[in-house]
Enzyme design. Structure first.
Site, PDB file in Angstrom:
ATOM      1  N   GLU A  25      -9.853  -1.788   5.059  1.00 59.40           N
ATOM      2  CA  GLU A  25     -10.532  -1.391   6.294  1.00 59.40           C
ATOM      3  C   GLU A  25     -11.770  -2.249   6.542  1.00 59.40           C
ATOM      4  O   GLU A  25     -12.272  -2.903   5.622  1.00 59.40           O
ATOM      5  CB  GLU A  25     -10.944   0.093   6.171  1.00 59.40           C
ATOM      6  N   ASP A  80       0.816  -1.215   0.000  1.00 60.95           N
ATOM      7  CA  ASP A  80       0.000   0.000   0.000  1.00 60.95           C
ATOM      8  C   ASP A  80       0.851   1.268   0.000  1.00 60.95           C
ATOM      9  O   ASP A  80       2.073   1.215   0.191  1.00 60.95           O
ATOM     10  CB  ASP A  80      -0.965   0.004   1.206  1.00 60.95           C
ATOM     11  N   HIS A 124      -7.488  -4.916  10.084  1.00 57.61           N
ATOM     12  CA  HIS A 124      -7.350  -4.670   8.637  1.00 57.61           C
ATOM     13  C   HIS A 124      -5.989  -5.150   8.147  1.00 57.61           C
ATOM     14  O   HIS A 124      -4.999  -5.072   8.867  1.00 57.61           O
ATOM     15  CB  HIS A 124      -7.590  -3.199   8.275  1.00 57.61           C
ATOM     16  N   ASP A 180      -7.747  -3.062  14.337  1.00 55.63           N
ATOM     17  CA  ASP A 180      -9.119  -3.396  13.926  1.00 55.63           C
ATOM     18  C   ASP A 180      -9.145  -4.548  12.916  1.00 55.63           C
ATOM     19  O   ASP A 180     -10.160  -4.793  12.263  1.00 55.63           O
ATOM     20  CB  ASP A 180      -9.827  -2.158  13.342  1.00 55.63           C
TER      21      ASP A 180
END
Ligand code: GLP
Length: 281
Positions: free
Chosen positions: A148, A72, A143, A141
């Site tokens: 996401e 990314d 991801h 979380d």
């Protein structure tokens, strides 16, 4: 699935580094056969990169015939900004190893046509023969890359808007100032990582223990995108004790009982090659 549990962050990093080394050595790359490696950024893989640099410096390992693809990159952050993933990779890894610069592939978050940039990245991976080993980290979380919560589990490389949790978590790299964190990124999709022949995900720290629990002990959910790898035939989770805090005792006991098997995978480089040679005889 393999779950490799080491005492602390440093041991987990060393295990991951040795695993990558042995996979590359075993593959035996050359001009006709490049090893393709997917790579993450973040604080988690830093220790693994240091281990790999050590192996290259000692002559045990070479990246001459390795092609890398990063997961990314932020959108709109200048490439030479100290917090761009481009800078991160060059400063912390690439400039210390013998990789040929053209073989280190990173998404361009400043490309004039971002959708085209993502499409081309997928094509480059295909042209390289797909990814042999994709290494990832996760956010608290759950991801993976910048997929996401709520991301499609069959997603491909694309533009994503970052979740508020991620912006807050990553503000530590921008002097704690949320307003300085880019709000968009380019990211490989869950499907892109799923296509890799093998996936290794490094998870360390108590703050990620709930995500590890969701990743392996609960069902597959697009709200915890890392859980998709339950359906990958070859996934290794490498973690430290702290990351296992939310797991069941029986899960931890079972996988710890397998450590003698897992540790064979990271035996010393030269010995490891010798073992392989003996096996072939
Ligand atoms: C970002 C990156 C992820 C990375 C995560 C965790 O969100 N896009 O690829 O895994 O941060 O970072 P850290 O390892 O610093 O906790």
């Amino acid at each position: 699935m393999r779950l490799v549990i080491l005492d602390k962050y440093d041991e987990a990093s060393e295990w991951a580094g040795k695993y990558v080394r042995n996979r590359i050595l075993e593959f035996n790359p050359g001009p006709e056969k490049y090893f393709t490696l997917g790579l993450p950024t973040g604080s988690t893989p830093m220790g693994m990169y240091k281990t790999l640099i050590k192996f290259v410096t000692s002559g045990e390992l070479s990246f001459k015939y390795v092609k890398t693809f990063n997961m990314d990159e932020y959108v709109g952050l200048p490439r030479n900004h100290p917090e761009s993933y481009h800078s991160f990779m060059w400063n912390n890894f690439f400039k210390h190893i013998d990789i040929v610069p053209e073989n280190a592939n990173l998404l361009d978050g400043n490309a004039p046509d971002l959708d085209l940039e993502c499409k081309n990245f997928e094509q480059k991976i295909l042209d390289a023969g797909g990814i042999e080993l994709f290494i990832g980290g996760i956010g608290p979380d759950g991801h993976i890359a910048f997929n996401e919560p709520g991301s499609s589990l069959v997603s491909r490389t694309r533009v994503k808007t970052l979740a508020q949790d991620t912006i807050i978590a990553n503000s530590r790299f921008f002097g704690g100032d949320i307003s300085k964190v880019p709000t968009m990124a380019l990211t490989v999709g869950v499907g892109t990582v799923m296509d890799a022949r093998e996936v290794m995900i490094i998870i360390t720290g108590a703050h990620k223990s709930f995500a590890l629990y969701k990743a392996i002990e609960e069902g597959i959910s697009h709200m915890w995108t890392v859980s998709a790898f339950q359906q990958h035939p070859r996934t290794i989770f490498v973690c430290d004790e702290d990351a296992t805090l939310e797991l069941r005792v029986k899960t931890v006991k079972y996988f710890k009982g397998l450590m003698y098997v897992h540790n064979k995978l990271v035996e010393d480089g030269k010995d490891y090659q010798e073992v392989k040679r003996q096996k072939k005889k």
